[in-house]
Enzyme design. Structure first.
Site, PDB file in Angstrom:
ATOM      1  N   ARG A  39      -2.194  -6.341  -7.941  1.00  0.00           N
ATOM      2  CA  ARG A  39      -1.050  -7.221  -7.657  1.00  0.00           C
ATOM      3  C   ARG A  39      -0.917  -8.316  -8.695  1.00  0.00           C
ATOM      4  NH1 ARG A  39      -3.272  -8.144  -1.818  1.00  0.00           N
ATOM      5  NH2 ARG A  39      -5.019  -8.213  -3.221  1.00  0.00           N
ATOM      6  N   HIS A  55       0.852  -1.211   0.000  1.00  0.00           N
ATOM      7  CA  HIS A  55       0.000   0.000   0.000  1.00  0.00           C
ATOM      8  C   HIS A  55       0.883   1.255   0.000  1.00  0.00           C
ATOM      9  CE1 HIS A  55      -3.077  -2.582   2.400  1.00  0.00           C
ATOM     10  NE2 HIS A  55      -3.570  -2.441   1.176  1.00  0.00           N
ATOM     11  N   SER A 115      -3.001  -7.496   3.288  1.00  0.00           N
ATOM     12  CA  SER A 115      -3.227  -7.296   4.725  1.00  0.00           C
ATOM     13  C   SER A 115      -3.551  -8.629   5.378  1.00  0.00           C
ATOM     14  CB  SER A 115      -4.375  -6.313   4.958  1.00  0.00           C
ATOM     15  OG  SER A 115      -4.041  -5.051   4.453  1.00  0.00           O
ATOM     16  N   LYS A 130     -16.348  -6.945   6.166  1.00  0.00           N
ATOM     17  CA  LYS A 130     -15.255  -7.697   6.790  1.00  0.00           C
ATOM     18  C   LYS A 130     -15.157  -7.313   8.273  1.00  0.00           C
ATOM     19  CE  LYS A 130     -12.439  -7.142   2.627  1.00  0.00           C
ATOM     20  NZ  LYS A 130     -11.231  -6.482   2.104  1.00  0.00           N
TER      21      LYS A 130
HETATM   22  O1  PNS Z   1      -9.126  -2.839   0.590  1.00  0.00           O
HETATM   23  P1  PNS Z   1     -10.457  -3.316   0.052  1.00  0.00           P
HETATM   24  O2  PNS Z   1     -11.228  -3.994   1.149  1.00  0.00           O
HETATM   25  O3  PNS Z   1     -10.291  -4.190  -1.155  1.00  0.00           O
HETATM   26  O4  PNS Z   1     -11.291  -2.012  -0.405  1.00  0.00           O
HETATM   27  C1  PNS Z   1     -12.554  -2.113  -0.998  1.00  0.00           C
HETATM   28  C2  PNS Z   1     -13.195  -0.714  -1.185  1.00  0.00           C
HETATM   29  C3  PNS Z   1     -13.237   0.027   0.152  1.00  0.00           C
HETATM   30  C4  PNS Z   1     -12.362   0.082  -2.143  1.00  0.00           C
HETATM   31  C5  PNS Z   1     -14.629  -0.929  -1.757  1.00  0.00           C
HETATM   32  O5  PNS Z   1     -15.282  -1.868  -0.979  1.00  0.00           O
HETATM   33  C6  PNS Z   1     -15.469   0.343  -1.795  1.00  0.00           C
HETATM   34  O6  PNS Z   1     -15.173   1.271  -2.524  1.00  0.00           O
HETATM   35  N1  PNS Z   1     -16.535   0.387  -0.974  1.00  0.00           N
HETATM   36  C7  PNS Z   1     -17.409   1.540  -0.848  1.00  0.00           C
HETATM   37  C8  PNS Z   1     -18.845   1.205  -1.196  1.00  0.00           C
HETATM   38  C9  PNS Z   1     -19.134   1.485  -2.659  1.00  0.00           C
HETATM   39  O7  PNS Z   1     -18.962   2.575  -3.151  1.00  0.00           O
HETATM   40  N2  PNS Z   1     -19.583   0.437  -3.372  1.00  0.00           N
HETATM   41  C10 PNS Z   1     -19.923   0.516  -4.775  1.00  0.00           C
HETATM   42  C11 PNS Z   1     -18.688   0.427  -5.635  1.00  0.00           C
HETATM   43  S1  PNS Z   1     -18.580  -1.074  -6.421  1.00  0.00           S
END
Ligand code: PNS
Length: 162
Positions: A90, A17, A128, A41
């Protein structure tokens, strides 16, 4: 001003990150690293702890801000006047889900672009989840997460164990 948001769980921030944050900070005027609150999560670290870790490891980057958000990412981006979402890739396995999210975000707000940055090869195996697994099993975290937060991660795990 070109503002980008790097969203994620960051539970905890890894060297992978941090590499993306450092590289993005050279491209954009401002990068907001933002932690999603209330994801499905169950996190190991609270949002406050994750914010603290991210602030510690980005304190030398003047144009990087750390924040958290809830709800739709595109709504948060509008609030922050940001048009670009940064995502790290990745491996091919990340692609399908990230592609779907990028298209959905663009559908929800066509002004939003997602910029994918390839993780440096030296960090491509990092996540993570795998860091938490190593930490729980008392493995060495050196090189996996920034040095400044190793002690705190180990300490938290020790406390959770009781
Ligand atoms: O590190 P992660 O858990 O892969 O991050 C995922 C994240 C936070 C980027 C994604 O879950 C997100 O943007 N959530 C916000 C909710 C949202 O906007 N959902 C619609 C988009 S598909």
């Amino acid at each position: 001003m070109k503002i980008a948001v790097y969203p994620g769980s960051f539970d905890p921030v890894t060297n992978g990150h941090l590499d993306i944050i450092q590289r993005a900070s050279k491209i954009f005027d401002k990068v907001i690293v933002s932690i999603l609150q209330n994801s499905n999560k169950v996190p190991m670290f609270t949002v406050e702890e994750r914010i603290y870790f991210l602030r510690q490891v980005t304190k030398n980057l003047d144009n990087v801000e750390v924040d958290s958000f809830s709800g739709l990412l595109v709504n948060y981006m509008k609030q922050k006047s940001a048009k670009v979402i940064i995502k790290g890739l990745r491996a091919v396995s990340d692609f399908e889900y990230e592609f779907q999210m990028a298209l959905m975000n663009n559908k929800l707000n066509p002004e939003i672009e997602t910029l994918f940055m390839m993780t440096s090869s030296k960090y491509s195996y990092l996540s993570s989840s795998i860091v938490k697994e190593v930490a729980r099993l008392r493995g060495c975290l050196k090189g996996l997460v920034p040095d400044e937060i190793i002690f705190e991660i180990v300490n938290k795990i020790r406390k959770t164990r009781g």
